[in-house]
Design an enzyme around this catalytic site. Sequence first.
Site, PDB file in Angstrom:
ATOM      1  N   THR A  34       0.815  -1.214   0.000  1.00 41.32           N
ATOM      2  CA  THR A  34       0.000   0.000   0.000  1.00 41.32           C
ATOM      3  C   THR A  34       0.850   1.266   0.000  1.00 41.32           C
ATOM      4  OG1 THR A  34      -1.525  -1.258   1.348  1.00 41.32           O
ATOM      5  CG2 THR A  34      -1.920   1.092   1.206  1.00 41.32           C
TER       6      THR A  34
ATOM      7  N   GLU B 116      -2.617  -6.467  11.569  1.00 45.28           N
ATOM      8  CA  GLU B 116      -1.351  -6.992  11.071  1.00 45.28           C
ATOM      9  C   GLU B 116      -1.458  -8.518  10.946  1.00 45.28           C
ATOM     10  OE1 GLU B 116       1.657  -5.220  10.719  1.00 45.28           O
ATOM     11  OE2 GLU B 116       1.123  -3.296  11.608  1.00 45.28           O
TER      12      GLU B 116
ATOM     13  N   LYS C 197       6.582   2.497  18.238  1.00 43.11           N
ATOM     14  CA  LYS C 197       6.545   3.928  17.938  1.00 43.11           C
ATOM     15  C   LYS C 197       6.949   4.742  19.164  1.00 43.11           C
ATOM     16  CE  LYS C 197       2.860   2.838  14.678  1.00 43.11           C
ATOM     17  NZ  LYS C 197       1.398   2.777  14.459  1.00 43.11           N
TER      18      LYS C 197
END
Lengths: 428, 428
Positions: free
Chosen positions: B14, B192, B207
């Site tokens: 993507t 995921e 993150k």
Amino acid sequence: MTQALRLGIAGLGTVGVGVVKIVRRHAELLQARTGRPIEIVAVSARDAAKDRGVNLSGFAWETDPVALAKRDDIDVFVELMGGENGPAKASVEAALATGKDVVTANKALLAIHGQALAEQAEAAGRVIRFEAAVAGGIPVIKSLTEGLAGNDIKRVMGVMNGTCNYILTRMQSQGLGYNALFEECAQLGYLEADPNLDVGGIDAAHKLALLASIAFGTKPNFDGIEIEGIQHISLDDIHQADDMGYRIKLLGVAQRTPRGLEQRMQPCLVPSDSPLGQLEGGTNMVVIEGDAVEQIVLRGPGAGEGPTASAVMGDVCDLARGLRISTFGQPATSLVDSKPAITGLPAPYYLRLELLDKPGALAKVAAILGNAGVSIDRMRQYAHAEDTAPVLIVTHKTTRATLDVALEDLRTTDVVAGEPVALRIEQV
Amino acid sequence: MTQALRLGIAGLGTVGVGVVKIVRRHAELLQARTGRPIEIVAVSARDAAKDRGVNLSGFAWETDPVALAKRDDIDVFVELMGGENGPAKASVEAALATGKDVVTANKALLAIHGQALAEQAEAAGRVIRFEAAVAGGIPVIKSLTEGLAGNDIKRVMGVMNGTCNYILTRMQSQGLGYNALFEECAQLGYLEADPNLDVGGIDAAHKLALLASIAFGTKPNFDGIEIEGIQHISLDDIHQADDMGYRIKLLGVAQRTPRGLEQRMQPCLVPSDSPLGQLEGGTNMVVIEGDAVEQIVLRGPGAGEGPTASAVMGDVCDLARGLRISTFGQPATSLVDSKPAITGLPAPYYLRLELLDKPGALAKVAAILGNAGVSIDRMRQYAHAEDTAPVLIVTHKTTRATLDVALEDLRTTDVVAGEPVALRIEQV
């Protein structure tokens, strides 16, 4: 040791003092991050004797900011005096002419003279940075210019005058009228020396002109902004907009339209449950929409010593790190003239009329709107108090030009008392 | 004409396809902004035959991403494959070893190997950029590293996994249970390949490790993060937290404490009327607090083709413009080891217990809390349904260690059924 970045600071008001404090407090941190020491060499302000709560004795003092700008022992001229002409302009020009980079918080200067100054800077191989000029501590200039550089920007919007948002949200929450809150702001020191800069929308419009230039690759065009202040917003409108699910904000909007660049700074209705609608008090918010990123919302304090000094220091750190970029995100000579859109994109509008107590009055209003081509989405008529009754209308999308035809007819009919209120509803 | 910046893109999922589209669609705009053409020279992906909806015929094709990374006709290696080891790591190392800059969206790779890779990059005079690795389209890495560089960062918080926030807000708004929504997400392709990366909090923790490194000048320390997923959040907790004015979010928090660096990724309660509390659906939000700037809130799409590609292109444009900065905001060799805080800063907690219908049961619970030193701010006992009654407690500030003593006693008393629920209330 790597050579220090040497600053000259002109203007020791709230922001200037904030910068002095950060440079001193975070000397080690700033050096760790930027790889070199950051030093203040010289400062300039009107009154050398005034106690500003910080020790300035280690800095050379210039009474004339132009003399400061020209000193050959500074690398960066930090302009924090404000004002679109006078010493600010003269000293920034002098700094560029003598090979300094410029960091400024001066939105008025850049909104009016930004194109000329950017061209001068680029011809001299210098840069002008102005994160602190727009939305205080929010890193919006950096986000738009660099972070979102891969986007065709569709729209930039923002609540960028904390005083206006403070007044509007206090009207809502406390039920106080505009005049009472204006007085309160005056006493709290929330207003510029010329309050019309705040409540008249001019200060926020200066900021919008800068965002629009970066977003659309156009020369800053302050004169192309349609500006309307918050002075005429009544408690009735605040409460009735709320009843219909909206909040009133002094909202700046810049977007490309088939007819040119639309730039507006005016009171608008936004949905109460949107991020803009939920913004309370003196906080600022900028919304950026791009073709790839969709919508980014940035929120933070729009003014004050710490936040504004933080933005100045962000620019200073960039220069210390060698991060250099064109003033408005691309070479000034490549910025194009923008053609102001004569009439903005169609939008729904909120109308408030005082209807006289006459048979057929509501039918007459509906007919006038219909004849002008304005179609009604929602309408509410409240009970008559004395001899008039408030009527609220949310229209379907229409252009302001079409609406103006209807408003003119409403003014001259014999069933509407006083001036109709018309506020744009911004879809966010 | 200035020399083009030549990209090699590894990974055509993507995001990779999104990058190809932007480079093609905005060729002119990108050149105007960065001063040079940006070109894709070569690409790499597993299946060359697959139709990805974009024309790739103009690009050289490498089946091996390491071979792509080593090509001498690219300047920037864009790693969009994902995975903390394997081809992603090997190819990034190869790119740095052969003199390329790296742009990546790979949070796992950097959370685990970021220190070694940053050191390799700096030794080679190259940079690694990773805006797309954290919070999708939101320019949070840039804001934190550059825009807020003048601040001592006090706390970084964020909702950084859109799938978790989607599940939690749908539980709230639709009254659906966790399992039903997990299935829905699986069918919508929101998870995921290993769903524990999402709902177990691991993806968001990757993150957080990167944000903490920049904020505090520490080596990324993923292993130092206390991680708890959302799998055990019940509809009862969602609704009862709501009743008390809170929303439950999978919230990452990093802050310095006197006992070391606190890094947590866990379900927390936040006030319903705060920006974090109002965040609905798959949108991400990062809150940054600094000593000068106070609080900045950044909101935007956390995933998806356009937003993530926008972040990748922000990094690419920086490189095209010559804006180069250390991976984590200061030289990797100057980053220090962080000592994980054994127990976080004190906070109020939300407790939910199922009280058995026995005389003196509530008194016993109150006594256990009191004896452990946990003081009660608010308590609600609801009516008994069958033989237990829910009891909700909001405590005053306490440490988790103190609370754990009380929880252990509650578990072993004879008046509490099942496992007590304890969720931190983050003050925002």
